[in-house]
Design an enzyme around this catalytic site. Structure first.
Site, PDB file in Angstrom:
ATOM      1  N   GLY A  72      46.218  30.670  42.481  1.00 27.62           N
ATOM      2  CA  GLY A  72      44.953  31.065  43.102  1.00 27.62           C
ATOM      3  C   GLY A  72      43.759  30.608  42.277  1.00 27.62           C
ATOM      4  O   GLY A  72      42.748  30.145  42.824  1.00 27.62           O
ATOM      5  N   SER A  73      43.878  30.701  40.973  1.00 28.85           N
ATOM      6  CA  SER A  73      42.768  30.302  40.103  1.00 28.85           C
ATOM      7  C   SER A  73      42.462  28.817  40.280  1.00 28.85           C
ATOM      8  O   SER A  73      41.298  28.414  40.341  1.00 28.85           O
ATOM      9  CB  SER A  73      43.114  30.578  38.632  1.00 28.85           C
ATOM     10  OG  SER A  73      43.384  31.947  38.448  1.00 28.85           O
ATOM     11  N   ASN A 152      39.930  42.610  44.698  1.00 27.81           N
ATOM     12  CA  ASN A 152      41.209  42.936  44.076  1.00 27.81           C
ATOM     13  C   ASN A 152      41.227  44.290  43.380  1.00 27.81           C
ATOM     14  O   ASN A 152      42.275  44.870  43.182  1.00 27.81           O
ATOM     15  CB  ASN A 152      41.613  41.836  43.085  1.00 27.81           C
ATOM     16  CG  ASN A 152      40.480  41.441  42.167  1.00 27.81           C
ATOM     17  OD1 ASN A 152      39.399  41.058  42.602  1.00 27.81           O
ATOM     18  ND2 ASN A 152      40.714  41.547  40.876  1.00 27.81           N
ATOM     19  N   GLN A 180      43.746  38.214  47.835  1.00 28.35           N
ATOM     20  CA  GLN A 180      44.217  39.577  48.137  1.00 28.35           C
ATOM     21  C   GLN A 180      44.378  39.817  49.631  1.00 28.35           C
ATOM     22  O   GLN A 180      45.013  40.790  50.034  1.00 28.35           O
ATOM     23  CB  GLN A 180      43.228  40.614  47.566  1.00 28.35           C
ATOM     24  CG  GLN A 180      43.211  40.695  46.060  1.00 28.35           C
ATOM     25  CD  GLN A 180      44.481  41.282  45.467  1.00 28.35           C
ATOM     26  OE1 GLN A 180      45.188  42.066  46.105  1.00 28.35           O
ATOM     27  NE2 GLN A 180      44.786  40.918  44.236  1.00 28.35           N
ATOM     28  N   SER A 200      47.301  32.614  46.923  1.00 23.69           N
ATOM     29  CA  SER A 200      48.266  32.544  45.831  1.00 23.69           C
ATOM     30  C   SER A 200      49.553  33.240  46.236  1.00 23.69           C
ATOM     31  O   SER A 200      49.545  34.404  46.638  1.00 23.69           O
ATOM     32  CB  SER A 200      47.670  33.224  44.593  1.00 23.69           C
ATOM     33  OG  SER A 200      48.623  33.235  43.557  1.00 23.69           O
ATOM     34  N   ALA A 201      50.676  32.527  46.126  1.00 20.13           N
ATOM     35  CA  ALA A 201      51.949  33.024  46.663  1.00 20.13           C
ATOM     36  C   ALA A 201      52.407  34.343  46.035  1.00 20.13           C
ATOM     37  O   ALA A 201      52.982  35.191  46.715  1.00 20.13           O
ATOM     38  CB  ALA A 201      53.027  31.962  46.481  1.00 20.13           C
ATOM     39  N   HIS A 202      52.140  34.533  44.733  1.00 15.57           N
ATOM     40  CA  HIS A 202      52.727  35.711  44.071  1.00 15.57           C
ATOM     41  C   HIS A 202      52.037  37.014  44.442  1.00 15.57           C
ATOM     42  O   HIS A 202      52.440  38.088  44.009  1.00 15.57           O
ATOM     43  CB  HIS A 202      52.778  35.519  42.550  1.00 15.57           C
ATOM     44  CG  HIS A 202      51.474  35.696  41.823  1.00 15.57           C
ATOM     45  ND1 HIS A 202      51.137  36.884  41.197  1.00 15.57           N
ATOM     46  CD2 HIS A 202      50.437  34.868  41.635  1.00 15.57           C
ATOM     47  CE1 HIS A 202      49.954  36.744  40.628  1.00 15.57           C
ATOM     48  NE2 HIS A 202      49.502  35.528  40.886  1.00 15.57           N
ATOM     49  N   CYS A 326      43.013  41.568  34.977  1.00 19.17           N
ATOM     50  CA  CYS A 326      42.313  40.545  34.214  1.00 19.17           C
ATOM     51  C   CYS A 326      41.289  41.148  33.267  1.00 19.17           C
ATOM     52  O   CYS A 326      40.840  40.493  32.343  1.00 19.17           O
ATOM     53  CB  CYS A 326      41.612  39.593  35.151  1.00 19.17           C
ATOM     54  SG  CYS A 326      42.711  38.988  36.418  1.00 19.17           S
TER      55      CYS A 326
HETATM   56  C1  LIG Z   1      45.209  37.239  41.508  1.00 22.00           C
HETATM   57  C2  LIG Z   1      43.895  36.756  42.008  1.00 22.00           C
HETATM   58  C3  LIG Z   1      43.434  35.461  41.718  1.00 22.00           C
HETATM   59  C4  LIG Z   1      44.184  34.532  40.808  1.00 22.00           C
HETATM   60  O1  LIG Z   1      45.378  34.078  41.353  1.00 22.00           O
HETATM   61  P1  LIG Z   1      46.468  33.439  40.341  1.00 22.00           P
HETATM   62  O2  LIG Z   1      47.506  32.866  41.239  1.00 22.00           O
HETATM   63  O3  LIG Z   1      46.980  34.571  39.537  1.00 22.00           O
HETATM   64  O4  LIG Z   1      45.761  32.418  39.552  1.00 22.00           O
HETATM   65  C5  LIG Z   1      42.228  35.066  42.240  1.00 22.00           C
HETATM   66  N1  LIG Z   1      41.499  35.879  43.018  1.00 22.00           N
HETATM   67  C6  LIG Z   1      41.912  37.121  43.332  1.00 22.00           C
HETATM   68  C7  LIG Z   1      41.077  37.973  44.220  1.00 22.00           C
HETATM   69  C8  LIG Z   1      43.118  37.607  42.831  1.00 22.00           C
HETATM   70  O5  LIG Z   1      43.513  38.843  43.120  1.00 22.00           O
END
Ligand SMILES: *Cc1c(COP(=O)(O)O)cnc(C)c1O
Length: 394
Positions: A72-73, A152, A180, A200-202, A326
């Site tokens: 996601g980053s 988040n 999210q 982001s998949a996780h 974070c």
């Molecule tokens: C977790 C998150 C990210 C980052 O995603 P990663 O895959 O961990 O880099 C970015 N934005 C939001 C709102 C998130 O919750």
């Protein structure tokens, strides 16, 4: 060790069995490079393109508008820097909010150091941006609006469709960090006028280290990484085929089971929030009561420290968060909680609980009983609390 009860699905989720099963052959049997032209490579290519279709379908985009990334980053970086660099001859102004994830905030701060101007929109007590403030912030130099779909920490869902309309009216690109929101909110990039979207998949039962970025056809953005021609020249690096298969399967499952999952999370969340308010005095529920993620409950407990609550809960086999993962480890209170107007003391006493698929009502009852005991004990040992109670009785 006793059973672990996991209430931190906004931090990460496990990879679903069905997702893992689809991924596994691409580590071994079907290990071909998706760019190779022999059949082993073509097998990987086919799997990559099928996953792209699945992602596109879930958000009503077309497959050629989807780019795979490593998280996601990275998607946020590629969207924001990519649009900024490609449009710097048009203007140097970006609009975002004060409550973004660090992946967006720090990217914008980086651009400021390079000469871009960034407006950080305020939010109200419930975490919503003001649409008028947004529209008034747009000037001739504005090239990008980046507002997260859902927060988040406090779970508030922003008025994305309205933001999309404003962006379109002024001819400004609109990016949303939907990390999210995917799997928790229905998303249609056409109806919502979204130009770029990060995921982001996780965060939806897929593998870690796998992200995607939607970029509307025709939107100009620059690649950040030089190398091969993968992802239509916009993101170099041999495709993570197994990960790509995983994100595709995960998003498909998320939207196939959407209604049932949503209903379940809402009922656990509402039950938890109402019981906390009933059982524990001096609490404050953060975020919007209705416009919030189905699985998010963010509550401040006065006179206690969030990290102290976490450690006591951990000792009882409970995983939760004291705000955003974070920001833990940093001494200052969450920027999101400060932005919604919490006093630092209140912000410090915050517990974020995020529900998921495997949670049951019994798990929530265990959490509630443990939490009540933990808060009572911590308050008993809190000087602030004892003094407050004394004063109250005078
Ligand atoms: C977790 C998150 C990210 C980052 O995603 P990663 O895959 O961990 O880099 C970015 N934005 C939001 C709102 C998130 O919750």
């Amino acid at each position: 060790m006793e059973k672990v009860r996991y209430f931190d699905h906004a931090a990460t989720t496990y990879t679903k069995e069905e997702v893992l099963k689809e991924m596994l052959p691409y580590f071994s049997l079907n290990f071909g490079n998706a760019s190779s032209i022999y059949s082993l490579g073509r097998k990987s290519r086919k799997a990559v393109e099928e996953a792209r279709e699945k992602i596109a379908k879930a958000i009503s985009a077309s497959a050629k508008e989807i780019y795979f990334t490593s998280c996601g980053s990275e998607s946020d970086n590629l969207a924001i820097k990519g649009v900024a660099y490609a449009n710097k001859c048009k203007g140097n102004h970006i609009i975002t909010t004060k409550i973004e994830h660090p992946a967006v905030l720090h990217t914008c701060q980086n651009l400021e150091r390079q000469g871009f101007k960034v407006t950080y929109l305020n939010v109200d007590k419930e975490g919503l941006i003001n649409l008028e403030e947004l529209e008034n912030s747009i000037c001739d130099d504005t090239i990008l609006i980046s507002v997260m779909f859902a927060n988040n920490e406090i779970g508030t869902i922003e008025p994305i469709k309205e933001i999309g309309q404003i962006a379109k009216k002024h001819g400004v690109c609109f990016h949303t960090d939907a990390v999210q929101a995917i799997g928790n909110v229905r998303i249609n990039v056409e109806e919502m006028n979204i130009d770029l979207l990060s995921m982001s998949a996780h965060k939806f039962y897929g593998p870690k280290g796998m992200g995607a970025l939607y970029v509307r056809n025709g939107v100009k953005f620059e690649k950040l990484q030089d190398g091969g021609h993968q992802e239509r020249n916009m993101r170099a690096g041999t495709e993570n085929v197994a990960g790509i298969v995983g994100i595709g399967k995960a998003i498909e499952l998320a939207y196939d089971n959407f209604d049932k999952y949503n209903e379940k999370l809402i009922s656990l969340r509402d039950y938890y929030i109402s019981k906390v308010e009933e059982k524990i005095p001096f609490v404050k529920v953060n975020g919007h009561r209705q416009k919030r993620l189905p699985g998010n409950a963010n509550i401040s407990f006065k006179f206690v420290e969030g990290d102290a609550i976490l450690l006591k809960l951990d000792a009882k086999g409970i995983c939760a968060s004291s705000g955003s993962a974070c920001s833990t480890g940093s001494p200052s209170p969450s920027h999101v909680l400060l932005a919604i107007g919490l006093e630092p003391e209140t912000a410090y006493g915050t517990l974020r609980v995020t529900f998921g698929e495997e949670n049951t009502k019994e798990d929530v009852d265990y959490l509630l009983d443990t939490l009540e005991e933990v808060i009572n004990n911590l308050r008993k040992n809190s000087k602030m609390y004892t003094e407050f109670m004394k004063k109250g009785q005078m």
